[in-house]
Design an enzyme around this catalytic site. Structure first.
Site, short mmCIF file in Angstrom:
data_model
loop_
_atom_site.label_atom_id
_atom_site.label_comp_id
_atom_site.label_asym_id
_atom_site.label_seq_id
_atom_site.Cartn_x
_atom_site.Cartn_y
_atom_site.Cartn_z
N THR A 137 0.73 -1.28 0.11
CA THR A 137 0.16 0.03 0.12
C THR A 137 0.73 1.17 -0.20
O THR A 137 1.72 1.17 0.88
CB THR A 137 -0.99 -0.07 1.22
OG1 THR A 137 -1.71 1.36 1.28
CG2 THR A 137 -0.37 -0.19 2.56
N ILE A 138 0.59 2.19 -0.98
CA ILE A 138 1.35 3.43 -1.07
C ILE A 138 1.05 4.33 0.35
O ILE A 138 1.69 5.06 0.62
CB ILE A 138 1.13 4.30 -2.20
CG1 ILE A 138 -0.37 4.64 -2.30
CG2 ILE A 138 1.25 3.45 -3.45
CD1 ILE A 138 -0.56 5.96 -3.36
N ASP A 139 -0.27 4.04 0.84
CA ASP A 139 -0.68 4.91 2.12
C ASP A 139 0.07 4.43 3.59
O ASP A 139 0.28 5.17 4.42
CB ASP A 139 -2.15 4.44 2.53
CG ASP A 139 -2.95 5.02 1.44
OD1 ASP A 139 -2.77 6.24 0.96
OD2 ASP A 139 -3.84 4.45 1.08
N GLY A 182 -4.17 10.21 1.06
CA GLY A 182 -4.07 9.96 2.42
C GLY A 182 -5.23 10.33 3.42
O GLY A 182 -5.35 11.57 3.50
N ARG A 183 -6.18 9.44 3.11
CA ARG A 183 -7.55 9.30 3.89
C ARG A 183 -7.34 9.39 5.38
O ARG A 183 -7.94 10.43 5.97
CB ARG A 183 -8.27 8.21 3.70
CG ARG A 183 -9.74 8.42 4.15
CD ARG A 183 -10.63 7.07 3.92
NE ARG A 183 -10.83 6.97 2.24
CZ ARG A 183 -11.79 7.70 1.71
NH1 ARG A 183 -12.69 8.32 2.41
NH2 ARG A 183 -12.01 7.54 0.21
N TYR A 295 -4.05 10.02 -8.82
CA TYR A 295 -3.41 8.67 -9.13
C TYR A 295 -1.97 8.90 -9.45
O TYR A 295 -1.32 7.90 -9.63
CB TYR A 295 -4.27 7.99 -10.24
CG TYR A 295 -5.59 7.43 -9.78
CD1 TYR A 295 -5.99 7.59 -8.68
CD2 TYR A 295 -6.46 6.98 -11.00
CE1 TYR A 295 -7.41 6.99 -8.49
CE2 TYR A 295 -7.58 6.44 -10.91
CZ TYR A 295 -8.10 6.38 -9.23
OH TYR A 295 -9.27 6.09 -8.88
#
Length: 407
Positions: A137-139, A182-183, A295
């Site tokens: 994951t990039i997060d 970034g949520r 994206y």
């Protein structure tokens, strides 16, 4: 040394620049074991499993796999479906029908939860199945992991993008707002701090989901920076929220929601527009610009961290070794063991599944508008080697003859 049968690999969630390194690592390592009769890849994650959309990766050449490994995004395609117990039961039925004995699921915390449920289904049916969740994951928001494959490359892109933004804004002055994915976790946005080289470089302000966002404080912060430098560069996470926990992006207009009921934070310019309008209207700053990275940071070709590539490959290889040699199930995690080195550990599904890791408090400054040196020390190795550095002209200024202020 493990059971005889087939291997199945699937990819899930958002693509990354290095997820195919993990795929190649699993395929090439699994083909070394005599108990493995075939290595399959499921197209579109769990959807492909239920629909039996499989590729026989045993018949893929090692050369082409290496080329795929260097290619961003999900080679097996992906899915956003979040399976419930009933769906996982259908997954298990397909695995059983095809004599799948090793299931490797590459993804984030929802993928870990899917792996957990499928593993439980197999145990209830007394079916011998090894299930391994492989991180991606990039997060960078998976519990127990020091960091996750995909994050380092996305962070490198964010860093290099802000290096360019620094040079651009300095040339013409004004304010720039960059909205980064970034949520709930601000790791990716925070990585923009590595773009600073000179004292006047930005981002001068960094706002993260881990801290309450105040519009009044934001305006004051920007005014102070702009008055000092004549420019202000801002990095902001798409998921910043007010004191009530309401995403700031919803303050402008009704925002689309995804299949899980989550506010669609990426793919629109609403947050950047809201902040830019506030600065223009309240501070009377004439030149304010904003971009939403969206994206771009996920699969940007040619901006990849070599560290991220190597670890993404190794974590796939290690996942196979754990399943084949140790005969265990679980989620592989990456642990930092030195400066800089890592190791790969197997943890329980339930310690990873459906949970979100956020930035530790020591990574964020007290004012909540920047990061600390501790974060920079943490993130810098993950960006990889050969990070470019900008340079300013430093020649001395020629004395003025006509406009020197004298009468």
């Amino acid at each position: 040394m493990g059971i005889n049968g087939k291997v199945l690999i699937a990819q899930s969630g958002g693509p990354t620049a290095v997820i195919n390194q993990t795929l190649a690592g699993i395929v090439l390592e699994a083909k070394k074991y005599t108990q493995v009769s075939r290595v399959y890849g499921a197209l579109r994650g769990v959807e492909g499993i239920v629909n039996e959309d499989f590729l026989d990766l045993t018949q893929e050449t090692s050369h082409n796999l290496e080329q795929v490994a260097l290619t961003p995004s999900s080679a097996l395609l992906s899915t956003r479906i979040k399976p419930d117990s009933k769906y996982c039961h259908e997954i298990f039925k397909v695995l059983e029908a095809h004599d799948i004995r090793y299931f490797f699921y590459i993804g984030g915390n929802d993928s870990a939860d899917t792996a957990r449920i499928v593993n439980e289904e197999a145990m209830l049916a007394n079916y011998d199945l090894r299930v391994i969740h492989v991180p991606k994951t990039i997060d960078n928001d998976l519990m127990l992991n020091d960091h996750t494959p995909g994050f380092g490359s996305a962070a490198r892109f964010v860093t290099q993008a802000f290096m360019g933004i620094n040079l651009d804004v300095r040339a013409l002055n004004g304010v720039y707002i960059g909205v980064v994915m970034g949520r709930h976790a601000g790791f990716l946005t925070a990585s923009s701090a590595i773009a600073r080289k000179y004292e006047a470089d930005g981002p001068h302000l960094i706002y993260l989901p881990e801290r309450v966002f105040s519009m009044e404080q934001f305006l004051q912060d920007v005014k102070e920076v702009y008055d000092r430098y004549g420019i202000c560069i801002i990095a902001v996470s798409e998921g910043i929220k007010d004191a009530s926990g309401v995403p700031m992006v919803t303050k402008l207009k009704e925002i689309e929601k995804d299949a899980h009921g989550n506010v669609q934070l990426s793919g629109n310019s609403s947050l950047g527009d809201l902040l830019a309008d506030q600065l223009k209207g309240k501070l009377n700053i004439p030149r304010v610009r904003s971009d939403t990275f969206g994206y771009l940071q996920r699969s940007f070709f040619g901006c990849v961290s070599d560290i991220d590539q190597h670890e993404a490959r190794e974590v796939g290889e290690r996942a196979v070794q754990l399943a084949m040699w140790n005969d265990v199930d679980g989620s592989v995690t990456i642990r930092r063991t030195g400066n800089y080195s890592v190791d790969y550990i197997l943890d329980k599904f339930e310690d990873i599944a459906a949970q979100t890791r956020v930035m530790p408090g020591e990574f964020i400054n007290q004012a909540g508008n920047n990061v600390t040196d501790a974060f920079k020390f943490y993130v810098r190795p993950l960006l990889g080697s050969g990070l470019p550095q900008p340079s300013w002209v430093r020649a001395p200024q020629v004395p003025k003859l006509l406009n020197n202020g004298s009468k």
